[in-house]
Design a protein around this motif. Sequence first.
Motif, PDB file in Angstrom:
ATOM      1  N   HIS A 249      36.508  28.144  40.828  1.00 44.82           N
ATOM      2  CA  HIS A 249      37.253  29.361  40.517  1.00 44.82           C
ATOM      3  C   HIS A 249      36.515  30.563  41.091  1.00 44.82           C
ATOM      4  O   HIS A 249      35.278  30.591  41.126  1.00 44.82           O
ATOM      5  N   MET A 275      42.340  30.892  42.383  1.00 42.31           N
ATOM      6  CA  MET A 275      42.550  32.252  41.914  1.00 42.31           C
ATOM      7  C   MET A 275      43.067  32.229  40.474  1.00 42.31           C
ATOM      8  O   MET A 275      43.310  31.160  39.892  1.00 42.31           O
ATOM      9  N   ASP A 276      43.254  33.409  39.893  1.00 37.96           N
ATOM     10  CA  ASP A 276      43.660  33.489  38.492  1.00 37.96           C
ATOM     11  C   ASP A 276      45.025  32.861  38.233  1.00 37.96           C
ATOM     12  O   ASP A 276      45.299  32.387  37.126  1.00 37.96           O
ATOM     13  N   ASP A 277      45.904  32.856  39.250  1.00 36.43           N
ATOM     14  CA  ASP A 277      47.229  32.283  39.051  1.00 36.43           C
ATOM     15  C   ASP A 277      47.275  30.776  39.295  1.00 36.43           C
ATOM     16  O   ASP A 277      48.340  30.158  39.249  1.00 36.43           O
ATOM     17  N   GLY A 278      46.117  30.163  39.572  1.00 31.71           N
ATOM     18  CA  GLY A 278      46.043  28.731  39.766  1.00 31.71           C
ATOM     19  C   GLY A 278      46.236  28.265  41.185  1.00 31.71           C
ATOM     20  O   GLY A 278      46.133  27.061  41.460  1.00 31.71           O
ATOM     21  N   SER A 279      46.481  29.187  42.115  1.00 28.62           N
ATOM     22  CA  SER A 279      46.656  28.823  43.521  1.00 28.62           C
ATOM     23  C   SER A 279      45.329  28.928  44.253  1.00 28.62           C
ATOM     24  O   SER A 279      44.350  29.491  43.740  1.00 28.62           O
ATOM     25  N   GLU A 324      37.869  43.481  41.416  1.00 26.96           N
ATOM     26  CA  GLU A 324      38.684  42.532  42.167  1.00 26.96           C
ATOM     27  C   GLU A 324      37.793  41.465  42.787  1.00 26.96           C
ATOM     28  O   GLU A 324      36.574  41.453  42.595  1.00 26.96           O
TER      29      GLU A 324
END
Length: 334
Positions: A249, A275-279, A324
């Motif tokens: 991650h 990434m945070d959205d799982g992609s 970020e």
Amino acid sequence: MFYEADKKDRDAGTLPVEILEAVNDAISMQGFAVIGGLVSAQTRERLYDSVLEDVEQIREPGKLTPHEERTAEGHLQLGLRRYAPFVCEDLVANPLIESVVAAVLGSGAWLGFYNGNVNCPGSGDQPLHFDRPYSWRTEEEAAAHNQPWPPPTTTLSCSVALNDISAETGATEIYIGSQRETAVATWTTNRLGGHPELIEAWGPPARMEIPAGGVCFRDPRMWHRGVCNHGTAPRPMLALTYHAAKALHWRGRMVLDATPALVQQCESDLSLRVMDDGSAGDGRLAFHESAAPAFATPSRHGINRNVRFVEAPLEVNHLLGAHEVGGALVTNPG
């Protein structure tokens, strides 16, 4: 523990084995270790002046920055300039720093964050918090992955002092050993407010004092907070954070629920992170192409510096996106 690196260490390109073992033990049990003599006076002077200039630019009279609003007045999350001559080899490609990173996190550890924290005179007290959660959140989960309980850290913070950081100038308040408190392992918040019994159990707090040119290597799970700077000048503290090779991650966590296809994708392309959205996305740190020479010397310790270089018309705006990916944003002014 404290150790002062010397010319012999710099010539060897590594800290002695016995010192690396002691540092590893200290981080495991106490949560931190301080090594002096790592960053040159020339680099410190250059970066200190640049940070003070940027502080003047981002602080508006009567207005708090977003980070101050979330934490406390006078504490700035301030990006570092990503172009020459402000990207220095003895900071981003320092073999002594990387020898510690490899000893704690293993070969293949990667640089995931490059930023700075500035504590301004008369600042307030931040909430007590920790920076990173446990990667394995239960004893059963840790055992399933052959990890002890409490589990080891998968991230390592390197806090660099450009000048002496003392209690007078607002050295960070720390709770020694608190990274081993497993009661917080499943929390969805990183703040300790409302848990006086835990705070008392790991107190009293100490201070994270660092000599000029030194680095505090810290388990980011250790509880800490910024406190008042009683001095007369802003106190910069640079922050480099490294993650273990298997921590896929972008924030340095293990991704235990990822599909085999996603894991394989990231492991086969070292530029990718979850990434945070799982992609899967590009998790490299962006620097201007003029900074490339600072990274040119290959790592002696198998550290992945995890960088990419952008060319005009693209720019790396170090004053945007402090929280970020990597600590800065790429923009296209045109």
